[in-house]
Motif scaffolding. Structure first.
Motif: not given
Length: 124
Positions: A1-9, A51-63, A65-69
């Motif tokens: 999961m990702n946490q982000m703050n949009d910078g608003r006070a 293996s007991k890993r999850q089945l492959p997906k068509s889209v993989a997202v790696t996060l 420090d709030d930067i996605a690949e």
């Protein structure tokens, strides 16, 4: 999961965006690019099948420090120029994720798993 703050006070909490939501945004953006036939699951090696890993997906997202690949596995239509469609997919996915979530996308990897020639033959 990702946490982000949009910078608003005046922010009263945090925003969490799951990888599944980012994957859905990426899949939708990629499927809307002309020349993309479909998304497909990444191939599995024999060792991975048992293996007991999850089945492959068509889209993989790696996060990190709030930067996605993002990595997408696609099937393209037969009449397209692969480098051009791939660049359009990269741009569309990056723009969609960044505009909807404010998460920076550093890379979008496109893996062409196949070509659908039946769509090209039907157009003749």
């Amino acid at each position: 999961m990702n946490q982000m703050n949009d910078g608003r006070a005046d922010a009263v909490g945090t925003l969490r965006i799951s990888r599944e939501v980012l994957s859905t945004i990426a899949a939708t953006a990629a499927s809307e690019v002309a020349g993309v036939h479909s998304l497909t699951a990444a191939p599995v090696d024999l060792k991975g099948m048992f293996s007991k890993r999850q089945l492959p997906k068509s889209v993989a997202v790696t996060l990190r420090d709030d930067i996605a690949e993002v990595e997408l596995h696609l099937i393209l239509n037969g009449e397209v120029k692969i480098p051009i469609v791939s660049e359009k997919v990269q741009r569309a996915v990056k723009d969609a994720i960044q505009s909807m979530t404010r998460i920076t996308v550093s890379k979008v990897h496109v893996v062409i798993e196949g070509i659908n020639f039946s769509a090209a033959a039907a157009a003749i």
